[in-house]
Enzyme design. Structure first.
Site, short mmCIF file in Angstrom:
data_model
loop_
_atom_site.label_atom_id
_atom_site.label_comp_id
_atom_site.label_asym_id
_atom_site.label_seq_id
_atom_site.Cartn_x
_atom_site.Cartn_y
_atom_site.Cartn_z
N LEU A 163 1.60 -2.44 -14.28
CA LEU A 163 2.47 -2.04 -13.18
C LEU A 163 2.10 -0.61 -12.82
O LEU A 163 1.76 0.19 -13.68
CB LEU A 163 3.95 -2.09 -13.59
CG LEU A 163 4.56 -3.46 -13.91
CD1 LEU A 163 6.01 -3.29 -14.36
CD2 LEU A 163 4.49 -4.39 -12.71
N ASP A 164 2.17 -0.30 -11.52
CA ASP A 164 1.93 1.07 -11.10
C ASP A 164 2.93 2.01 -11.77
O ASP A 164 4.03 1.61 -12.14
CB ASP A 164 2.05 1.20 -9.59
CG ASP A 164 1.00 0.39 -8.84
OD1 ASP A 164 -0.06 0.12 -9.44
OD2 ASP A 164 1.25 0.03 -7.68
N LYS A 165 2.56 3.26 -11.88
CA LYS A 165 3.41 4.25 -12.55
C LYS A 165 4.84 4.24 -12.01
O LYS A 165 5.80 4.24 -12.78
CB LYS A 165 2.80 5.64 -12.38
CG LYS A 165 3.66 6.77 -12.91
CD LYS A 165 3.10 8.13 -12.56
CE LYS A 165 4.05 9.25 -12.95
NZ LYS A 165 3.55 10.58 -12.53
N ARG A 266 1.86 -3.26 -2.17
CA ARG A 266 1.95 -2.06 -1.35
C ARG A 266 0.95 -2.10 -0.19
O ARG A 266 1.27 -1.71 0.93
CB ARG A 266 1.73 -0.83 -2.24
CG ARG A 266 2.80 -0.71 -3.33
CD ARG A 266 2.36 0.23 -4.45
NE ARG A 266 2.23 1.60 -3.96
CZ ARG A 266 1.71 2.57 -4.72
NH1 ARG A 266 1.28 2.30 -5.96
NH2 ARG A 266 1.61 3.80 -4.23
#
Length: 333
Positions: A163-165, A266
């Site tokens: 998962l992205d930060k 995104r």
């Protein structure tokens, strides 16, 4: 906004074939320069386009260290101009060993047994060590909590997917190598189900849809991904979406991943014309009066087949308070 029961377990058939080929970059690579690939003939730029797994700065370092040959000669000039028919040989050195010290960081465990765990990752936490993030990652916290599979390598033990930060929510962790292989096989076979909730700018004209557009590294800004044709190095990317709630000039959308490219939701949401609220990379930068840690994107629901029992594990990650506040503020406008 629906909040599901945190864990559901149902019977599900097992995989008959649990073999798995790790998706790792080969240590020795041979490339032949085609005339159609010479829109950028400079060596470092060409390598970045052909093998976007590494950034341009990483390629420049590999070139300067003598890891790239043109035919039988080592080339240390990043500006070398390639010609059609050139043979480029790349030697990728093994990753440098790092000292991963377990750190006592609280974890929100959604599901756990001897084989795997599913963790509710908070926004702001990096999943595994990387440049600029040598401590405080999810991996550091997990090492203090339980044994982890080693298939992910020295920097990513137990990490099945990322998962992205600044994306919060459910992430699967493998404790054994067999579990790791099985879970990654499910992701590749598209039998694991990953659903996200996101708040976007604007309101789509229809209630649901599918975005089927390949994604690759941005040709100029190497920190970003973008829609990129397959013949230019893009990889297939499919995102299904459905509006959960229209919030005047915003929308709460449920996204379901069919593939799992970096920044996929995104990038696809931005391509739709409805970027994720709070996204510092792909968003509009427009303030909405609610303090957010980053993009308003939450990995809400994760379904996967248990590697040992064949049962279907369905886990829902509670929606963060800041996310609920955002939705409530937008409702009341």
């Amino acid at each position: 906004m629906n909040i599901f029961n945190p864990v559901e377990v149902n019977n599900f058939p097992t995989f008959e074939d649990s073999s798995f080929a790790a998706n790792l970059l080969p240590q020795q690579i041979e490339l032949i320069v085609a005339a159609t690939d010479l829109s950028e003939s400079r060596l470092d730029l060409w390598l970045s386009a052909q093998l976007p797994e590494f950034s341009r700065s990483r390629w420049q370092k590999l070139i300067s260290q003598g890891h790239v040959r043109i035919a039988d000669r080592v080339c240390t000039d990043k500006k070398y101009k390639l010609k059609a028919g050139d043979r480029v040989y790349v030697s990728i050195p093994p990753p440098e060993a790092i000292d991963l010290v377990p750190e006592s960081i609280p974890l929100d465990i959604l599901y756990e047994d001897a084989h795997l765990a599913i963790v509710n990752k908070p926004a702001g936490m990096v999943v595994h060590p990387s440049a600029g993030h040598s401590t405080g990652t999810l991996v550091h916290a997990l090492l203090a909590h339980c044994p982890l599979s080693q298939i992910g390598g020295i920097q990513r033990p137990g990490i099945v997917h990322r998962l992205d930060k600044d994306t919060s929510g459910a992430i699967a962790i493998a404790k054994t190598d067999f579990a790791h292989q099985h879970l990654q096989q499910q992701l590749q076979a598209k039998t694991a189900r990953r659903e996200y909730l996101g708040v976007v700018y604007g309101t789509p004209k229809v209630d649901s849809g599918t975005i089927d557009l390949p994604i690759g590294r941005h040709p100029v800004d190497r920190q970003k991904n973008t829609i990129l044709a397959l013949d230019l190095g893009g990889k297939s990317a499919v995102t299904h979406w459905q509006i959960e709630e229209r919030l005047r000039s915003f929308s709460l959308i449920r996204f379901r991943l069919e593939t799992g490219r970096t920044h996929q939701i995104r990038v696809h949401a931005t391509k739709m014309g409805h970027p994720i609220v709070g996204d510092p990379v792909y968003g509009t930068g427009r303030s909405i009066g609610v303090k957010l840690p980053g993009q308003a994107l939450h990995a809400h629901r994760l379904e996967l087949i248990h590697p040992e029992t064949g049962e279907l594990i369905s886990v829902t990650a509670p929606i963060p308070a800041y996310f609920q506040t955002l939705v409530q503020v937008l409702r009341n406008r």
